[in-house]
Motif scaffolding. Structure first.
Motif, mmCIF file in Angstrom:
data_model
loop_
_atom_site.group_PDB
_atom_site.id
_atom_site.type_symbol
_atom_site.label_atom_id
_atom_site.label_comp_id
_atom_site.label_asym_id
_atom_site.label_seq_id
_atom_site.Cartn_x
_atom_site.Cartn_y
_atom_site.Cartn_z
ATOM 1 N N GLN A 3 0.831 -1.207 0.000
ATOM 2 C CA GLN A 3 0.000 0.000 0.000
ATOM 3 C C GLN A 3 0.864 1.255 0.000
ATOM 4 O O GLN A 3 0.535 2.252 -0.669
ATOM 5 N N GLN B 173 1.191 6.692 -7.004
ATOM 6 C CA GLN B 173 0.035 7.511 -7.354
ATOM 7 C C GLN B 173 0.367 8.998 -7.263
ATOM 8 O O GLN B 173 -0.088 9.803 -8.082
ATOM 9 N N LYS B 174 1.186 9.360 -6.290
ATOM 10 C CA LYS B 174 1.547 10.758 -6.093
ATOM 11 C C LYS B 174 2.647 11.212 -7.053
ATOM 12 O O LYS B 174 2.776 12.422 -7.298
ATOM 13 N N THR C 229 0.795 4.127 -2.962
ATOM 14 C CA THR C 229 0.560 5.544 -2.668
ATOM 15 C C THR C 229 1.655 6.426 -3.246
ATOM 16 O O THR C 229 1.379 7.480 -3.836
#
Length: 439
Positions: A235, A242-243, A239
């Motif tokens: 996870q 994605q950023k 994240t």
């Protein structure tokens, strides 16, 4: 789920889409580029360089009181509404023709029926999984991805920025170590670890090992350079990616791979499209699929220039002028032939299509040109002899040495199962090739 089926290249009244009005409002008149940015997966991914698929193309275009579909096939969903765009050359309730093209061109086994499983579950998700080997191979052609990362250390060999809060927390009482961090150029980074998380996720699927066997060397390369991989960091890695999406144009293939990996790994926690306001889907260019399938049949007879891959570029004129990419150029230079794959019925081949192939025939001094198209009436062959003379001199007549031929590959109809359709399609391909040899 409200599922609406529609064929490609069709015009239907807007009222027919009443049951999927919400999704229509989201996708109508939007370009492929816009849909891609909203979460729809478009293949081929390099749409701005492909010959038959352009970023300004739309899948559902408003036309007076109607909506018109294009060559794009696939599936788009929004909330509890979905649209499955099937091939116009398929008959019956199931789109076996589209499935067959995906299997032959993309290597997808027949595990997906968009008409039945096109929902928030495994149908769309399986398509994404089977795209992974191709995208991984394309990305690693650029070499392993390497970038700067900040690593944290706690030892006596200080080389970097001292991290005082971490030093106090970890080294009290003082035993000789110093907490510090250092910016390093490394293959073990958030993107390569994202790829390994995806590899491990796919490996646990029933067909995962067979799927990854197609890219065994690439998988080994990723695993070798990611010693920092930890299963429980998944996870966190998602994240970070994605950023920080890959933006550099040189790493376009890695950007596509990153996006695909995120779609696959996010599915484990939330199935694609379960959010009520999330647009999702996967789209394929039917014309591109058809051209690549024809290449599988005639690749031993014809060269296949590809502008998408910048391979086999030709020029019309001296001085490096007039860039062209004929679909097919025969390997026999003594009796040169030109081929053009057309994802349209024979009656729709004309005007600009004629001028294009005739220009290619002139350039390569070819006496025969072919249009390879899908036929719903079995294998068809129509000769079109080029005229000579002029109506002004009243001496127009057909030449005996120059012609174009519309050669249709018969698409089976009324098949009770996909296995039967694939068998009939394989036979039709063999007949098509035999007729081509005799032309």
């Amino acid at each position: 789920m409200n599922l609406f089926r529609v064929k490609d290249n069709r015009t239907l009244p807007k009222n027919d889409f009443a049951s999927v009005r919400n999704i229509v409002n989201r996708i109508a008149d939007k370009t492929l580029r816009e849909l891609e940015q909203e979460g729809v997966f478009v293949f081929p991914e390099k749409i701005n360089d492909a010959s038959d698929i352009e970023e300004e193309q739309v899948i559902l275009q408003s036309y007076n009181a109607c909506y018109r579909t294009s060559n794009i096939m696939g599936f788009v969903g929004y909330g509890n509404e979905s649209i499955a765009i099937e091939s116009r050359f398929s008959s019956g309730e199931k789109d076996y023709f589209f499935q067959y093209l995906l299997e032959r061109v993309m290597g997808f086994p027949n595990v997906v029926d968009l008409g039945v499983h096109a929902n928030q579950g495994n149908g769309l998700f399986d398509l994404l999984l089977f795209l992974f080997p191709r995208y991984l191979k394309d990305a690693l052609r650029k070499g392993l991805f390497k970038t700067y990362i900040r690593n944290k250390y706690n030892d006596s060999r200080v080389s970097g920025s001292i991290d005082i809060p971490r030093h106090i927390a970890q080294n009290t009482p003082f035993v000789g170590n110093i907490a510090y961090s250092r910016r390093e150029y490394s293959y073990d980074n958030s993107l390569t670890e994202l790829v390994q998380h995806t590899i491990e996720f796919i490996r646990r699927k029933p067909y995962g090992r067979q799927l990854l066997s197609k890219v065994k060397e690439e998988v080994t390369s990723i695993i070798d350079v990611t010693p920092g991989y930890r299963f429980h960091d998944r996870q966190k890695v998602i994240t970070v990616n994605q950023k920080a999406p890959i933006r550099h144009a040189y790493y376009r293939e890695y950007r596509n791979l990153q996006y695909l990996c995120l779609l696959i790994l996010r599915h484990q926690k939330n199935q694609i499209g379960t959010a009520s306001k999330e647009l999702y889907g996967i789209l394929f260019d039917g014309a591109w699929l058809w051209e690549e399938y024809i290449n599988l049949l005639v690749g031993d007879i014809f060269y296949h220039p590809m502008n998408k891959a910048n391979q086999g570029a030709q020029r019309l004129f001296a001085g490096n002028t007039g860039l062209i990419y004929p679909d097919f150029i025969s390997r026999d230079s003594r009796y040169r032939m030109i081929g053009d794959a057309k994802y349209k019925p024979a009656a729709n081949i004309g005007n600009k299509d004629y001028l294009q192939v005739l220009a290619y025939m002139l350039r390569f001094d070819a006496k025969k040109g072919f249009y390879f198209y899908p036929s719903t009436n079995g294998v068809q062959k129509q000769y079109l002899w080029v005229n000579e003379g002029s109506t002004y001199e009243n001496n127009v007549k057909a030449r005996e040495d120059l012609c174009v031929i519309k050669l249709g590959l018969g698409i089976p109809e009324s098949c009770g199962s996909y296995k039967e359709f694939a068998y009939e399609m394989d036979n039709a391909g063999a007949v098509f090739k035999a007729v081509l040899f005799d032309s």
